[in-house]
Design an enzyme around this catalytic site. Structure first.
Site, PDB file in Angstrom:
ATOM      1  N   LEU A 105       5.114  53.278   4.433  1.00  0.00           N
ATOM      2  CA  LEU A 105       4.579  52.344   3.450  1.00  0.00           C
ATOM      3  C   LEU A 105       4.759  53.030   2.099  1.00  0.00           C
ATOM      4  O   LEU A 105       4.629  54.263   2.006  1.00  0.00           O
ATOM      5  CB  LEU A 105       3.093  52.068   3.701  1.00  0.00           C
ATOM      6  CG  LEU A 105       2.754  51.285   4.971  1.00  0.00           C
ATOM      7  CD1 LEU A 105       1.236  51.137   5.119  1.00  0.00           C
ATOM      8  CD2 LEU A 105       3.400  49.902   4.960  1.00  0.00           C
ATOM      9  N   ASP A 106       5.019  52.256   1.059  1.00  0.00           N
ATOM     10  CA  ASP A 106       5.171  52.851  -0.270  1.00  0.00           C
ATOM     11  C   ASP A 106       3.881  53.555  -0.668  1.00  0.00           C
ATOM     12  O   ASP A 106       2.791  53.226  -0.172  1.00  0.00           O
ATOM     13  CB  ASP A 106       5.482  51.763  -1.310  1.00  0.00           C
ATOM     14  CG  ASP A 106       6.801  51.069  -1.024  1.00  0.00           C
ATOM     15  OD1 ASP A 106       7.655  51.669  -0.348  1.00  0.00           O
ATOM     16  OD2 ASP A 106       6.960  49.919  -1.484  1.00  0.00           O
TER      17      ASP A 106
END
Ligand code: URA
Length: 235
Positions: A105-106
């Site tokens: 996930l960013d």
């Protein structure tokens, strides 16, 4: 087949300390195996059946561990990072050896992240052939029209060789969308909205495959998967 393992490795994998720390514990006579005190760190034992006791407390060996983390913003989905803290560092008190996040996930994305040391399951969940659903809630700065949502769902040109795979999109509120993707390209949700001139200002993953984020977990909190959840994920 019994899973035979050296005592010092067994203790390390149970999270009792580093290799040199556990050797010290063994030397000091603080460990017993099947009721017998042991001072030789190199003895081999059956990891799944031996009764190993450290300072009077029985250890429990698990080959694989599975955690659901509600990833907060500001930490990176990696095992190591020179600059930022990582999702593995959030699993305080857990032996980090072998643990990795399943997918990324960013840094500014929140939500469901599976962390495990089970490479096989991780590989399967990420395999492009398996098309595991990933559901996100995205807040954006510009609403899409009905027509744009249709194109979004059919496949979008985000500058890669291929259009994105068919996805699902549903507007849940003004400027808020639920999006289900079956692939996981770099910054995919953000790039898909960007293709329509809309910027994602907040992104949260709420499920992966059959597993939803446990909403009782605040950002940064984690727990082990239950046996039923693991079964559902495998299916
Ligand atoms: N898509 C994104 O743009 N970012 C994420 O973190 C996950 C999916």
């Amino acid at each position: 087949m019994p899973k035979m393992m050296r005592l010092d490795r067994y203790l390390t994998e149970c999270g009792a300390g580093t290799r040199s720390e556990v050797k010290n514990l063994i030397k000091k006579g603080r460990v017993s195996v099947d009721g017998q005190p042991v001072k030789d760190n190199s003895i081999k034992l059956d990891a799944e059946n031996a009764v190993v006791v450290l300072d009077g407390i029985q250890l429990c060996y698990e080959e694989f561990r599975y955690f659901m983390l509600n990833k907060p913003q500001g930490v990176v989905s990696a095992t190591r990072d020179g600059l930022s803290s990582t999702v593995i560092e959030l699993l305080e008190g857990e032996n980090p050896k072998g643990l990795f996040p399943v997918g990324r996930l960013d840094k500014d994305t929140e939500g469901f992240l599976l962390i495990t040391n089970d490479g096989q399951l991780g590989h399967e969940l990420l395999s492009p052939k398996k098309h595991v659903d990933k559901k996100y809630i995205a807040r954006v700065d510009r609403d899409l029209s009905e027509e744009e949502m249709k194109v979004f769902a059919e496949g979008v040109d985000i500058g890669d060789e291929k259009l994105t795979m068919p996805a699902e999109i549903c507007r849940v509120d003004e400027l808020v969308y639920e999006v289900i993707l079956r692939e996981g390209r770099y910054h995919q949700v953000k790039r898909m909205f960007e293709a329509f001139g809309s910027t994602v200002v907040y992104l949260k993953r709420v499920s992966m495959g059959a597993l939803g984020l446990d909403e009782s977990l605040a950002p940064g909190e984690y727990r082990r998967l239950t046996a039923d959840e693991l079964e559902a994920l495998r299916r």
